[in-house]
Every structure is written in structure tokens, then in C-alpha cells.
Design a protein around this motif. Sequence first.
Motif, mmCIF file in Angstrom:
data_model
loop_
_atom_site.group_PDB
_atom_site.id
_atom_site.type_symbol
_atom_site.label_atom_id
_atom_site.label_comp_id
_atom_site.label_asym_id
_atom_site.label_seq_id
_atom_site.Cartn_x
_atom_site.Cartn_y
_atom_site.Cartn_z
ATOM 1 N N LYS A 300 0.832 -1.212 0.000
ATOM 2 C CA LYS A 300 0.000 0.000 0.000
ATOM 3 C C LYS A 300 0.859 1.252 0.000
ATOM 4 O O LYS A 300 0.521 2.240 -0.642
ATOM 5 C CB LYS A 300 -0.935 -0.005 1.215
ATOM 6 C CG LYS A 300 -1.948 1.141 1.215
ATOM 7 C CD LYS A 300 -2.927 1.014 2.349
ATOM 8 C CE LYS A 300 -3.959 2.134 2.320
ATOM 9 N NZ LYS A 300 -4.834 2.105 1.144
ATOM 10 N N TRP A 301 1.959 1.205 0.738
ATOM 11 C CA TRP A 301 2.905 2.318 0.773
ATOM 12 C C TRP A 301 4.298 1.779 0.531
ATOM 13 O O TRP A 301 4.615 0.653 0.900
ATOM 14 C CB TRP A 301 2.909 3.025 2.139
ATOM 15 C CG TRP A 301 1.571 3.437 2.640
ATOM 16 C CD1 TRP A 301 0.575 4.034 1.921
ATOM 17 C CD2 TRP A 301 1.070 3.274 3.969
ATOM 18 N NE1 TRP A 301 -0.499 4.264 2.727
ATOM 19 C CE2 TRP A 301 -0.231 3.808 3.993
ATOM 20 C CE3 TRP A 301 1.597 2.756 5.147
ATOM 21 C CZ2 TRP A 301 -1.019 3.823 5.138
ATOM 22 C CZ3 TRP A 301 0.822 2.764 6.286
ATOM 23 C CH2 TRP A 301 -0.468 3.291 6.283
ATOM 24 N N ASN A 302 5.147 2.613 -0.041
ATOM 25 C CA ASN A 302 6.569 2.292 -0.145
ATOM 26 C C ASN A 302 7.281 2.935 1.041
ATOM 27 O O ASN A 302 7.448 4.151 1.084
ATOM 28 C CB ASN A 302 7.153 2.801 -1.455
ATOM 29 C CG ASN A 302 8.642 2.507 -1.573
ATOM 30 O OD1 ASN A 302 9.206 1.785 -0.743
ATOM 31 N ND2 ASN A 302 9.285 3.056 -2.571
ATOM 32 N N ALA A 303 7.624 2.104 2.013
ATOM 33 C CA ALA A 303 8.316 2.607 3.202
ATOM 34 C C ALA A 303 9.720 2.025 3.300
ATOM 35 O O ALA A 303 10.298 1.926 4.381
ATOM 36 C CB ALA A 303 7.517 2.267 4.453
ATOM 37 N N SER A 304 10.287 1.648 2.159
ATOM 38 C CA SER A 304 11.625 1.067 2.145
ATOM 39 C C SER A 304 12.664 2.101 2.553
ATOM 40 O O SER A 304 12.511 3.298 2.256
ATOM 41 C CB SER A 304 11.968 0.541 0.746
ATOM 42 O OG SER A 304 11.097 -0.500 0.368
ATOM 43 N N PRO A 305 13.722 1.681 3.230
ATOM 44 C CA PRO A 305 14.785 2.632 3.567
ATOM 45 C C PRO A 305 15.455 3.179 2.315
ATOM 46 O O PRO A 305 15.561 2.488 1.298
ATOM 47 C CB PRO A 305 15.759 1.795 4.405
ATOM 48 C CG PRO A 305 15.465 0.379 4.053
ATOM 49 C CD PRO A 305 14.019 0.316 3.707
ATOM 50 N N ALA A 306 15.883 4.436 2.404
ATOM 51 C CA ALA A 306 16.569 5.059 1.268
ATOM 52 C C ALA A 306 17.995 4.544 1.127
ATOM 53 O O ALA A 306 18.512 4.415 0.015
ATOM 54 C CB ALA A 306 16.567 6.579 1.435
ATOM 55 N N ARG A 307 18.644 4.266 2.267
ATOM 56 C CA ARG A 307 20.015 3.745 2.262
ATOM 57 C C ARG A 307 20.126 2.670 3.336
ATOM 58 O O ARG A 307 19.598 2.826 4.439
ATOM 59 C CB ARG A 307 21.034 4.862 2.548
ATOM 60 C CG ARG A 307 21.080 6.000 1.534
ATOM 61 C CD ARG A 307 21.812 5.615 0.261
ATOM 62 N NE ARG A 307 23.179 5.164 0.475
ATOM 63 C CZ ARG A 307 24.233 5.979 0.595
ATOM 64 N NH1 ARG A 307 24.066 7.298 0.528
ATOM 65 N NH2 ARG A 307 25.447 5.496 0.765
ATOM 66 N N ILE A 308 20.840 1.597 3.013
ATOM 67 C CA ILE A 308 21.097 0.507 3.960
ATOM 68 C C ILE A 308 22.605 0.336 4.086
ATOM 69 O O ILE A 308 23.307 0.210 3.081
ATOM 70 C CB ILE A 308 20.451 -0.809 3.492
ATOM 71 C CG1 ILE A 308 18.927 -0.650 3.362
ATOM 72 C CG2 ILE A 308 20.778 -1.944 4.461
ATOM 73 C CD1 ILE A 308 18.254 -1.823 2.687
ATOM 74 N N PHE A 309 23.080 0.348 5.315
ATOM 75 C CA PHE A 309 24.512 0.200 5.582
ATOM 76 C C PHE A 309 24.748 -1.032 6.453
ATOM 77 O O PHE A 309 23.903 -1.409 7.268
ATOM 78 C CB PHE A 309 25.064 1.432 6.306
ATOM 79 C CG PHE A 309 25.091 2.678 5.471
ATOM 80 C CD1 PHE A 309 26.228 3.033 4.752
ATOM 81 C CD2 PHE A 309 23.979 3.510 5.400
ATOM 82 C CE1 PHE A 309 26.259 4.185 3.980
ATOM 83 C CE2 PHE A 309 23.998 4.656 4.627
ATOM 84 C CZ PHE A 309 25.140 4.996 3.913
ATOM 85 N N GLU A 310 25.919 -1.634 6.295
ATOM 86 C CA GLU A 310 26.335 -2.710 7.183
ATOM 87 C C GLU A 310 26.802 -2.105 8.517
ATOM 88 O O GLU A 310 27.173 -0.933 8.593
ATOM 89 C CB GLU A 310 27.476 -3.516 6.548
ATOM 90 C CG GLU A 310 27.108 -4.217 5.251
ATOM 91 C CD GLU A 310 26.089 -5.331 5.444
ATOM 92 O OE1 GLU A 310 26.035 -5.901 6.564
ATOM 93 O OE2 GLU A 310 25.351 -5.631 4.481
#
Length: 334
Positions: A300-310
Amino acid sequence: MSESMKAIVISAFGGPEVLKYQTAPKPVPGLDEVLIRVHAFGVNHAEMHMRKGEWDEWNPITGLECVGVVEAYPHPASDSQAARFPIGRKVVGVMGGLGRNRPGGYGEYATVPASNAVPLDTSLAWEQLAALPEVYCTAWSCLFTVLGVQKGDRVLIRGATSTLGQAALHLAVDAGAVVTATTRRQERFKWLKEMGAAEAVKEEEGLFGHGGAAEKFDKTLNLIGNRVLLESISLTRPGGRMLQAGWLGGLAPVKDFNPMVQMESGVHFSLFHSKVLGTKEFPLSNIPLQEIVRKIEQGKWNASPARIFEYADIVEAHRALDSHDVGGKIVVKH
């Protein structure tokens, strides 16, 4: 069970390079506290200010939120509470002193009061789930607990492309509000409208020009901060509500503030700080976080993180945070 853990520690106040990897004591859960084995955590602007020595309260192991599994819950307040947090249960921890008066989510483990932990059923990856707790709990509280947003309300969200602003936009549109969203960048207008904003406006002083808005708003959510506080009140109708819940424009106070001269009559002005999440006055049980997670799972919404870091790249994660140019949530995963 090991009595130590790996942790990212604020070694001194300063830039991202002051964040160091160290061995630290593993936190011990007290009465009605859950020990969480952290799998990922969201990175928040408050942690940048803590790192710089600009925040009122901070812990060397910062981190206002985390997601992971229950490692232990040795002293539950009741049998029903014990049933909520079995060992291995997926859980999010948010506020409750995390990163402020107790070690936070930047550690391998974290303890949190049970009132600040939410068990969840979800198929989301850890890094996806870590983008949600603080922003969606805060946005929901701002919109529905404080502002009382209802279907048909004209709502102004200032700073709508921030992580909190995006969550607020999703929730407000879902509730049937008519949202005007602001951003510093005109190229983001289309994106905001795709998220459901009825109108996108460039964020600047003198919003809407000298003539002001054609019609004042029922509810205003100001995430820019003190710099536009008075203007945000003036854009809200008498009987309406203006809430300040962010400081994207900096922490400087309003200069020479004179309420008698500068404030509009009849506008309700409130402040919300996410540190109150999970308190008796703002219980997490009132927030439909499981329902929000379900909607995100269903697309329903795109709530993915903009950046993913280790985990090993925390310095780079904070450099991205300092840039104010990510356009969404930064997440660090183990």
C-alpha cells in the motif's frame, strides 16, 4: 551467556568519525524489561545531535530504536506479559530511554521496558522493518493523538520528504485528509503527489507568497521547527491545530518571541517529542503498528529505507545523515 557485547560508541563529541567499535557490557534486563538481540536499527537525526553534544540527554551507546528478537524476558510484570514476549519472538523496541538514559540500538543487545516493545508478525526483512518503528509511531501519534486528523481535513505537512514527513503523508492520505506537502526541492513535487498529496509547495520562508494560503488549514504538522513556527501558526485556521514535531531547520530558538504580538488568536499550538512514546500518556498499545506493517507488506505504501549500511559502515551512515540529502530513512543492519 556472554556478559559483553559489540557496540558502536560515541567516543567524543564531533563528526561521524567519533563513532567507534568497542566491547561493552551486555545490558541486563530489570523488572518488566525485554532484552533484544538487535538485527537492525534506523538512524535518526536526534542521534546526530547526540553525537555532536547538542542533545539534552544521551548515552555513549546511542540509538533510539531497534528491531530484533527477544533474547530474554526474565522478570515479566504478569503472566500475560510473559506470553507476549517469548524467547525468539520478533520485536521492535522504540524509545523508553534507548540511547538516552540506557544503552540504545547501536549495541548488539539492548534492554527496553516492555511498554516500549511491540511484538510483530511480519515477513519483512530486518532492514525493511527497521525503517518503520520510530517514524510511524511518531507520525501516528502526531496526526491522530495530538492533531486529531479526520477524513476531509485540510492538512499542511511542512518537511514532507523527511522520513517522518513521508510517514505522516501516507497515514494522513490513508485517513482521507487532503494534504498539502512542502519540500525544498521542486523536482520532488511529482513524488509527493504520487504518494497522495493533493498539492506540493516549495518549502521556504513566506510560504504561498505574500498573499498567504487561499484558505487556512485545519491541521498543520511543522517538521521544520522554530524557524517557521510563527508562520505555521498563522497558516492554521482559528480553532485548528498546529503541532511542532521536528527541527529540520535547526535548533535555534525563536528570537525575541512575543506571544501577545506574534501569535494568532484561537489556534491550538502543541509540541510532540517522540521520547514520550510508550509512556502512560502515549502508550504504544494505542498505535496500530501491526496494521501499518501489514499495509506496507501488501504494498500500500513504499516505506523502504533510502540507504542501507552494514554495521561496520556506521561512519558512512552518519556522513549520509549529516548530508540531509538522503530523501528517506537510513538503516544499519547486522
